[in-house]
Design an enzyme around this catalytic site. Sequence first.
Site, short mmCIF file in Angstrom:
data_model
loop_
_atom_site.label_atom_id
_atom_site.label_comp_id
_atom_site.label_asym_id
_atom_site.label_seq_id
_atom_site.Cartn_x
_atom_site.Cartn_y
_atom_site.Cartn_z
CD GLU A 117 -3.06 -1.27 2.24
OE1 GLU A 117 -2.98 -0.29 2.98
OE2 GLU A 117 -3.65 -2.19 2.15
CG HIS A 238 -8.96 5.69 1.72
ND1 HIS A 238 -8.94 5.64 0.50
CD2 HIS A 238 -8.38 4.70 2.35
CE1 HIS A 238 -8.43 4.35 0.13
NE2 HIS A 238 -8.01 3.92 1.20
NE ARG A 284 -4.55 5.62 3.14
CZ ARG A 284 -4.83 4.71 3.89
NH1 ARG A 284 -5.53 4.96 5.12
NH2 ARG A 284 -4.89 3.35 3.59
NE ARG A 380 -4.57 4.87 9.50
CZ ARG A 380 -4.92 4.05 8.69
NH1 ARG A 380 -4.61 3.04 8.66
NH2 ARG A 380 -5.89 4.49 7.70
C1 SIN Z 1 -7.37 0.39 2.59
O1 SIN Z 1 -7.81 -0.77 2.31
O2 SIN Z 1 -7.21 1.36 1.78
C2 SIN Z 1 -7.46 0.86 3.96
C3 SIN Z 1 -6.21 0.54 4.84
C4 SIN Z 1 -6.11 1.79 5.84
O3 SIN Z 1 -6.85 2.66 5.93
O4 SIN Z 1 -5.20 1.46 6.52
#
Ligand code: SIN
Length: 534
Positions: A117, A238, A284, A380
């Site tokens: 990620e 997000h 993010r 975060r």
């Molecule tokens: C996601 O699956 O994008 C969320 C994961 C997260 O917020 O850590």
Amino acid sequence: MRETTDFLVLGSGIAGLTLALRAAESGDVMIVTKRARDDANTTWAQGGISAVLDPTDTFEAHVADTLTAGAGLCKRDIVEVCVREGPARIADLVALGTRFTRAVDADGQSHFELGREGGHSARRVVHAGDITGREVERALLEAAEAHPRIRFFEHHMAVDLITLSKFGGPDVCVGAYVLDTQRAVVLTVLARQTVLATGGAGKVYLYTSNPDVATGDGVAMAYRAGAEVANMEFYQFHPTVLYHPQAKSFLISEALRGEGGVLRLEDGTAFMKKHHPMADLAPRDVVARAIDYEMKRTGEDCVWLDMTHHTADFLRHRFPNIHAECLRYGVDMTERPIPVVPAAHYCCGGVTTDAHGRTSIPGLWAVGEVACTGLHGANRLASNSLLEGLVFGSRAADLLSGASGDEAWPEVPDWDTGKAAPSDEAVVVTQNWDELRRLMWNYVGIVRSDRRLQRAARRIALLQEEIREYYWNHLVTLDMLELRNIATVAELIVASALCRKESRGLHYTLDHLETDLTQARDSVVKRGVGAHLR
Ligand code: SIN
């Protein structure tokens, strides 16, 4: 009515359940949860849990990635603890029966299939398909339900914490007043130790990836009780929530970009490269701001996440839930890009705790999203949140288990309804609810300014006056309590944002675009004292 227990746990997500299971080894646990027991933010988590599980990955790299995302405000010792204890906590979950997705390598060895990620320099996200939270919650709940010393109180919501200082005693928390929302009575729950595990506060914003329960109850109650709250200006948005008029904030996991997903404008232009060298896998905050910028620049209602470079089989296998949910809204991700927009997702601030979940009020603990441990700093890192709930839920339990005690219960009055009447104007709640969330979205969202924040502060003060008056004159209801709590959280976010005169991590303001080294400090807010950087 009265209840007593050794350990009162408010909330039934990953942090509360982890703590409850460990604490139940030494005392009775009462879990209070607002709706059904699995109605927690945890259930909705898709991506997974970050932990160093691949032999080529290192603790140092996970620590470094967390510190980079945190933009100068992470507490290094907390990050180290969390990262280093992560693999053992994942092993605990597996021992409880959690079924994480596994893969078989070329040598025939089975291992966790690790996702990637944004902001991570390695593949380190253990997951259960794209419904990780649901699987983890299932395993934890099954274990908790089978435990003879754990009782669940569903459809119960804490109104306020009980601190003896309210009655002329020392500053110590001894439980909470708890509304039974189905019978409309308020219980006095006395506890040796009280734990906030109430999760996040996404409902403070108009658009959020969070479920309806996320109304910041723990932060609001702790603040009212006089606990210290920190870093509330750092609200994470997000980047990718499904954009569709009927889809209620369905998250499109960052794991898609981890598998090479590309964000595009309507004309097909991939735009993330021009915003950050890590392009679509930038942290993010950068991605959410870039999308906000591009949407404002082009006037388009959304951007597009393109996964069509993968085969349909791969997408159906790796993201079964997202694939099915998108199809329900007529979007076939195997054939065309998914329309997405940013939405409020995670509260990086919260009730200040030490490395064991202790808050500034003796007898009161906070674990999971409600807490500000120092792990996330100003932003975060993806998939560090379930990890934090696991690690600190477990660390807090280790300490609080020794603190059950057997002295006489303190004398505290039961809940007094006074002259309060049944609610006769529910419209006050809906009106204020809508207004508050909209103004937070417009004035205190991804891009801020001093003027917008000041406007928000003035309006929130007015709304709070009205909410307070309504609260004191009417019998408490779940809706009213949630409104009162989101109003408090809104006040804290704005107060904290106003005292930070720089842009850092998730706090981005047009009036102070630069990061200022002298402000590499936490914002701290306390009732009666106000907000300041410390
Ligand atoms: C996601 O699956 O994008 C969320 C994961 C997260 O917020 O850590």
